[in-house]
Design an enzyme around this catalytic site. Structure first.
Site, mmCIF file in Angstrom:
data_model
loop_
_atom_site.group_PDB
_atom_site.id
_atom_site.type_symbol
_atom_site.label_atom_id
_atom_site.label_comp_id
_atom_site.label_asym_id
_atom_site.label_seq_id
_atom_site.Cartn_x
_atom_site.Cartn_y
_atom_site.Cartn_z
ATOM 1 C CD GLU A 81 -4.455 -16.091 68.708
ATOM 2 O OE1 GLU A 81 -4.272 -15.571 69.842
ATOM 3 O OE2 GLU A 81 -5.240 -17.035 68.521
ATOM 4 C CD GLU A 103 -13.717 -11.801 69.141
ATOM 5 O OE1 GLU A 103 -14.491 -12.736 68.856
ATOM 6 O OE2 GLU A 103 -12.538 -11.977 69.493
ATOM 7 C CE LYS A 151 -11.722 -13.797 73.312
ATOM 8 N NZ LYS A 151 -10.640 -13.750 72.326
ATOM 9 C CD GLU A 163 -8.904 -11.594 76.984
ATOM 10 O OE1 GLU A 163 -9.266 -12.114 75.915
ATOM 11 O OE2 GLU A 163 -7.740 -11.644 77.398
#
Length: 498
Positions: free
Chosen positions: A264, A318, A321, A327
């Site tokens: 990641e 997202e 999330k 985030e």
């Protein structure tokens, strides 16, 4: 991470070659209010020529959609399933049977992540992590798939202490009872250390000590380079320093032949009021520079011959999330497959161009000598017979008035005039083909017109030919004079053109 080690992160650079072919992959999160259907996800992956993906689970519909796609897939044992698998060999065998054996080889599963950042997020589960890893591997052995499918577990870079200078880095010793058996396993099975690296968080937590450019892979002047005082190795970015810190931390425990794969890494494109550097520009710069860094086959200062393959976090924003605004905004695309931004890429082919039009452009190569670019620009607008009127003052492509911007237009015009052939985008080594559209404002490049642009049987001389320079048109002479004045002005101001 202690603040003191950041004091040395003000300096850095290393450009080396790698023998192995590195790759860029993407992580696919699913916390979207309107998650695309698996077939749509695979269609986007194919359009972007993404050949490596990591899933945070082993979703059956996604594995079926990925079948016969040619995409290499890393699947994950979710953290919530670790306790059951770590306590039962039979549970591990059932998991492998259901999620690997049932799909392989139609779906090209290449690795299994056993949990994710377990040591730092679920310390109570860490005691069964080694068993879970071994049980999953045993199930692969029983299915005769252990050579095809690697097993590892992604670790947070935060378990590495005193990470700068890298040569004195070591793993958090309180985790050694788990880490050492994991490293033993990785070494004995020829697997790799999975590491999650987020320069964004290192930068944010440094309270301004880490320069933004150092976090974003941007070039730094020599006096800002980061130097490991023990090895005299130079570092140009946080990413390389963290990878090498992992290598040195493993070496501290006598493990010297376990490669690192970054599972990641990325940068958020939007954040709250307390995250001013979570911007589209910074996200674009980080991911673009990371991709170029990987595809340039640049290893790290400690291992210049070792490619550091990386999975970008992540494919989609997202929106559901939990957590702060950033985030939700790490994605390259929205749920409709529309790019959040167009990556600035050259030399990576069509991989992650964020551009489904399959268009290519010819532009000046990063780092090329400005004098050579100027000579190529003069040639393109003279013997090359490119119509450069749009580069004259007052015309749409005059601004920005610098040699790079003008050369980009002239090079791309010649490239499309000649039918997009690779040889027509060379200009004695100062040009390169890119999938990122360099058009800006009202300056639309020929490659953006949606035309074939072959211009019939037109034949232009090669830049290597000795064509009479008297063929230059009036506007080319004007451009040369303007460019000379511009270059002289920049030199007076002490500005270096890149």
């Amino acid at each position: 991470m202690a603040l003191m080690h950041f004091l040395l992160l003000l300096f850095a650079v290393s450009i080396v070659s790698a023998d192995e072919e590195p790759f860029i992959g993407v992580n696919i999160g699913t916390e979207l209010s309107d998650m695309p259907h698996p077939t749509q996800v695979v269609a986007l992956l194919k359009a972007q020529q993404i050949r490596h993906v990591r899933l945070y689970d082993a979703d059956q519909a996604m594995l079926i959609a990925l079948a016969k796609s040619g995409i290499q897939v890393v699947i994950t044992v979710p953290n919530e399933e670790l306790l059951a698998i770590g306590q039962s060999n039979a549970s591990a065998a059932n998991w492998v049977s259901r999620n690997v054996v049932a799909h392989y080889p139609a779906t090209n599963i290449t690795a299994i992540c056993v949990g994710s950042e377990v040591l730092t997020t679920l310390p109570n589960v860490a005691k069964v992590l080694v068993n879970a890893i071994k049980y999953i591997h045993s199930a692969l052995v029983a299915s005769n798939l252990d050579r095809q499918v690697k097993v590892s577990t992604p670790l947070s870079s935060s378990i590495i202490l005193d990470s700068f200078p890298p040569s004195q880095a070591f793993f958090n010793r309180s985790l050694n009872s788990v880490l050492v058996p994991i490293l033993d396993f990785l070494q004995s099975t020829d697997s790799y250390l999975m590491l999650n690296i987020y320069p964004y968080y290192d930068y944010m937590q440094s309270n301004g000590v880490i320069p933004l450019d150092y976090a974003l892979f941007k070039p730094l002047p020599p006096n800002k380079e980061a130097v490991d005082s023990n090895t005299l190795l130079h570092y140009s970015n946080v990413f390389d320093a963290m990878v090498d810190a992992a290598y040195f931390a493993m070496a501290f425990l006598n493990y010297t032949n376990i490669p690192v794969v970054v599972t990641e890494s990325g940068w958020p494109s939007k954040g709250g009021s307390n995250e001013p550097d979570a911007t589209i520009d910074n996200a674009n710069n980080y991911n673009s520079n990371l991709i170029k860094h990987v595809f340039n086959k640049t290893g790290t200062p400690k291992h210049p011959g070792t490619a550091v393959s990386t999975y970008i976090y992540e494919l989609y924003n997202e929106d559901t999330k939990p957590g702060v605004l950033s985030e939700k905004n790490w994605g390259l695309f929205d749920a409709n497959g529309v790019p959040i931004y167009i990556l600035h890429l050259t030399g990576s082919g069509a991989v992650l161009a964020n551009d489904t039009s399959n268009q290519t452009f010819c532009v000046a190569k990063d780092g090329a000598d400005p004098k050579m670019i100027q000579a190529a620009l003069d040639w393109a607008c003279g013997p090359g017979k490119v119509e450069c009127d749009l580069l004259l003052q007052g015309q749409p492509c005059y601004e920005p008035d610098n040699v790079i911007a003008h050369a980009n237009y002239a090079f791309d015009s010649y490239y499309h005039k000649m039918g997009n052939t690779p040889d027509s985008c060379d200009f004695k080594g100062v040009a390169t083909i890119t999938t990122s559209d360099p058009s800006h404002g009202s300056c639309i490049f020929p490659g953006s017109l949606g035309k074939n642009s072959t211009f019939g049987n037109f034949t232009a001389p090669s830049m290597n030919s000795s064509s009479d320079s008297s063929a230059y048109s009036i506007h080319s002479i004007e451009m040369r004079i303007c460019s000379l004045v511009m270059v002289t002005g920049f030199l007076i101001l002490g500005v270096v053109l890149i």
